[in-house]
Motif scaffolding. Structure first.
Motif, PDB file in Angstrom:
ATOM      1  N   GLY A   1       4.352  -2.619  11.691  1.00  0.00           N
ATOM      2  CA  GLY A   1       4.816  -3.981  11.422  1.00  0.00           C
ATOM      3  C   GLY A   1       6.139  -4.014  10.678  1.00  0.00           C
ATOM      4  N   MET A   2       6.345  -3.040   9.781  1.00  0.00           N
ATOM      5  CA  MET A   2       7.614  -2.989   9.048  1.00  0.00           C
ATOM      6  C   MET A   2       8.762  -2.644   9.991  1.00  0.00           C
ATOM      7  N   PHE A   3       8.521  -1.718  10.906  1.00  0.00           N
ATOM      8  CA  PHE A   3       9.537  -1.396  11.903  1.00  0.00           C
ATOM      9  C   PHE A   3       9.844  -2.620  12.763  1.00  0.00           C
ATOM     10  N   PHE A   4       8.793  -3.276  13.263  1.00  0.00           N
ATOM     11  CA  PHE A   4       8.990  -4.413  14.163  1.00  0.00           C
ATOM     12  C   PHE A   4       9.768  -5.539  13.478  1.00  0.00           C
ATOM     13  N   LEU A   5       9.400  -5.870  12.250  1.00  0.00           N
ATOM     14  CA  LEU A   5      10.078  -6.963  11.555  1.00  0.00           C
ATOM     15  C   LEU A   5      11.511  -6.590  11.191  1.00  0.00           C
ATOM     16  N   THR A   6      11.719  -5.357  10.770  1.00  0.00           N
ATOM     17  CA  THR A   6      13.076  -4.938  10.427  1.00  0.00           C
ATOM     18  C   THR A   6      13.961  -4.920  11.669  1.00  0.00           C
ATOM     19  N   GLN A   7      13.406  -4.485  12.796  1.00  0.00           N
ATOM     20  CA  GLN A   7      14.169  -4.516  14.039  1.00  0.00           C
ATOM     21  C   GLN A   7      14.555  -5.945  14.410  1.00  0.00           C
ATOM     22  N   ALA A   8      13.619  -6.867  14.249  1.00  0.00           N
ATOM     23  CA  ALA A   8      13.903  -8.263  14.580  1.00  0.00           C
ATOM     24  C   ALA A   8      14.897  -8.883  13.606  1.00  0.00           C
ATOM     25  N   ALA A   9      14.799  -8.499  12.346  1.00  0.00           N
ATOM     26  CA  ALA A   9      15.660  -9.094  11.312  1.00  0.00           C
ATOM     27  C   ALA A   9      17.058  -8.503  11.284  1.00  0.00           C
TER      28      ALA A   9
END
Length: 283
Positions: free
Chosen positions: A151-159
């Motif tokens: 989830g941290m990877f996914f959110l950081t990628q999106a942000a």
């Protein structure tokens, strides 16, 4: 059910803060000073516990706050109310941070509704105690990693496309990464990954003027342990093994997230702060 579905069947996660006795302390302990004035923050797991305390403190310091949470709608509504009472805008977005498509949609909604993104707080997490490693199912192992680190990877990628010079990312790791936890093997492993992710992401983004740090709380009184399958007998002495002899409160952890989000920590990146009741760890 797929291997990455929320494991609500195995316990009561994420758990309602309103049902805890005693109630966790989330109220900021001092007046705001505008340290986040005009900023937009996204806080995962913002409905309760540490996430709620961070949302409350960020709002008091001038930030609009987007609150991502799984499904505890009543708790989330209360956190949103706390933010608006502080005079700031709140945005509630329910969903699973372990789902990349959700993370992409959530960040897009934050940027469109609140006008940008300056602070990303990766706080959401789950744990499932097991006495023996053979008791950890494949589904649980995948689910814990999906929530806590994927989830941290996914959110950081999106942000990432929306984060400009001066932005901050703060990840929530744990004292279990440093001291270990014999009945939280999968959870502790994800926290080790989060610490490595924090240090590596800092090296990756520091040249862009984006700082990445982490907070490693000790035993904090939140819904995570009572509703995550912890032994009721162990809960009676929760936090008593710390040098301070008690569990911490969410509003004792939130200031660490504030410090790392504002210009007070302008010369810090790749670091971990340890609000843990006095336990000495190799940071």
């Amino acid at each position: 059910m797929t291997a990455t579905d929320p494991m609500i069947h195995e316990d009561d996660l994420p758990g309602e803060e309103a049902k805890l006795d005693p109630q966790p302390e989330w109220t900021p302990r001092y007046p705001g000073s505008g340290r986040l004035e005009g900023k937009v923050a996204l806080v995962t797991g913002g409905d309760s516990g540490i996430g709620r305390a961070v949302a409350a403190l960020y709002a008091r310091e001038g930030a609009d706050v987007a609150i991502l949470y799984l499904n505890e709608h009543d708790d989330a509504q209360q956190t949103a109310k706390i933010v608006t009472i502080e005079g700031r805008r709140s945005l509630l977005i329910p969903g699973d941070v372990g789902d990349k498509e959700f993370c992409d949609r959530a960040v897009a909604e934050v940027v469109e509704t609140l006008g940008g993104l300056d602070i990303l707080v990766n706080n959401a997490g789950e744990q499932h105690p097991d006495e023996d490693i053979v008791d950890i199912t494949e589904a649980q192992l995948r689910r814990t990693f999906q929530t806590n680190i994927f989830g941290m990877f996914f959110l950081t990628q999106a942000a990432r496309p929306h984060l400009k010079k001066g932005a901050a990312i703060i990840n929530c790791t744990s004292v279990t990464m440093y001291n270990g936890a014999k009945d939280l093997l999968d959870y502790s492993s994800t926290k080790g990954a989060i610490t490595a992710f924090t240090r590596s992401l800092s090296e990756n983004l520091i040249g862009e003027g984006i700082r990445v740090n982490a907070v490693a709380p000790g035993p904090i009184w939140t819904p995570l342990n009572p509703f995550g399958g912890a032994d009721p007998e162990k809960l009676k002495t929760f936090g008593e093994k710390t040098p301070m002899g008690r569990p911490g409160q969410p509003n004792e952890v939130a200031p660490a997230f504030l410090f790392l989000a504002c210009d007070d920590s302008s010369y810090m990146s790749g670091q971990v702060l340890h609000p843990n009741g006095g336990m000495i760890v190799n940071g």
